[in-house]
Enzyme design. Structure first.
Site, mmCIF file in Angstrom:
data_model
loop_
_atom_site.group_PDB
_atom_site.id
_atom_site.type_symbol
_atom_site.label_atom_id
_atom_site.label_comp_id
_atom_site.label_asym_id
_atom_site.label_seq_id
_atom_site.Cartn_x
_atom_site.Cartn_y
_atom_site.Cartn_z
ATOM 1 N N CYS A 64 0.839 -1.206 0.000
ATOM 2 C CA CYS A 64 0.000 0.000 0.000
ATOM 3 C C CYS A 64 0.874 1.257 0.000
ATOM 4 O O CYS A 64 0.530 2.257 -0.634
ATOM 5 C CB CYS A 64 -0.932 0.019 1.208
ATOM 6 N N ARG A 141 -7.890 -3.973 -3.225
ATOM 7 C CA ARG A 141 -7.341 -2.859 -4.028
ATOM 8 C C ARG A 141 -8.302 -2.587 -5.178
ATOM 9 O O ARG A 141 -8.170 -3.142 -6.275
ATOM 10 C CB ARG A 141 -5.948 -3.227 -4.546
#
Ligand code: BEZ
Length: 230
Positions: A64, A141
Site C-alpha cells: 500500500c 485494491r
C-alpha cells in the site's frame, strides 16, 4: 514464504450469501459523505470533475505504501486531465494522518489527495470493496473511475498481494476521455496516439460506404482510423 493472510474460504458462509451489490458500469456511482484527511467530503463535491475512488487494505503496509507513493507521483498528470484522487481504507483518521506523515518522513513524498477513514465500512459496502475470499474486514485494491456526471465508467479490482499499475490507471482515463470526445472504441493495448476503432456500421448503406470512407478497413465491420491531434 509467509502466506499473505490467505484464508480457507467457506463459500457457504454468511459473507458469501449476503454479498453487497457491486456498482454497475454506466450507472450512477453510489452517493456518500465521509470523513477524510481533508475534512468531510461528499461524492457530490466532485460533480463536474472526474474522480478516481480507490481503496487499499491497510495503512502502514508495504505494498500500500508503494501504491500511495505512485498515486502521488501520477497525481499531477491526473490533475492535468481534470481527475481528482480519493483514497479509502477502514483505518482511522489518526492512522491515516500518522501514515501520511511517515511516508513524508521516510520516503520524502507528500500525499496530495484526501483519504477516507471508513471505519464503519459504509462506503466500502456501497462499492463492494470488501472481498470475503481475501479478507472479511479490510478493503481490497479497488479502483472506481467516476465521470464528471457522477457515472461509474470503469472499475479495476486487484488482490491484496499485487500492487496496482499506475500506467494502466492513466491509460484507462485517457481511453475513457478519448472515446467520449471522439465517439470511437479503443483496441487492446491502445495508447494515446495509436489508431482507434471506428464503431461498426449499423445500416447496409453505412457498411457499403466504408469502402470509400478513407478509414483503414480490414473488412466492412473492422475499420481503424487515426484521430486528429487535439
Ligand atoms: C501490503 O500492502 O503490503 C499488504 C496489505 C494487505 C495484505 C498483504 C500485503
Amino acid at each position: 514464504m509467509p502466506s499473505l493472510r490467505r484464508i480457507n474460504v467457506d463459500h457457504s458462509s454468511t459473507e458469501f450469501r449476503f454479498q453487497p451489490a457491486i456498482p454497475r458500469l454506466n450507472a450512477p456511482a453510489p452517493a456518500f459523505e465521509a470523513e477524510t484527511t481533508h475534512g468531510r467530503l461528499a461524492l457530490e463535491d466532485y460533480r463536474g470533475t472526474w474522480v478516481i475512488l480507490f481503496s487499499h487494505p491497510a495503512d502502514f503496509t508495504p505494498v500500500c505504501t508503494t501504491e500511495f507513493i505512485e498515486f502521488a507521483r501520477i497525481a499531477p498528470a491526473l490533475k492535468e486531465r481534470g481527475v481528482e484522487l480519493l483514497g479509502l481504507s477502514i483505518d482511522s483518521i489518526y492512522s491515516h494522518i500518522a501514515w501520511i506523515q511517515a511516508i513524508r518522513e521516510k520516503f520524502g513524498v507528500d500525499i496530495p489527495f484526501p483519504v477516507i477513514a471508513d471505519g464503519n465500512r459504509e462506503v466500502a459496502s456501497l462499492y463492494g470493496m470488501i472481498m470475503p475470499g481475501e479478507s472479511t474486514t479490510e478493503t481490497s485494491r479497488c479502483v472506481f473511475f467516476i465521470d464528471p456526471n457522477g457515472i461509474l465508467r470503469a472499475t479495476i479490482y486487484y488482490p491484496m498481494s499485487l500492487g496496482r499499475n499506475m500506467d494502466e490507471i492513466l491509460r484507462v482515463i485517457d481511453g475513457l476521455q478519448t472515446s467520449d470526445r471522439h465517439k470511437v472504441a479503443l483496441p487492446a493495448n491502445w495508447r494515446p496516439g495509436d489508431k482507434v476503432i471506428v464503431p461498426p456500421p449499423r445500416t447496409v448503406e453505412d457498411a457499403k460506404s466504408r469502402a470509400t470512407s478513407g478509414y483503414e478497413c480490414t473488412d466492412w465491420w473492422f475499420c481503424r482510423t487515426t484521430l486528429p491531434k487535439d
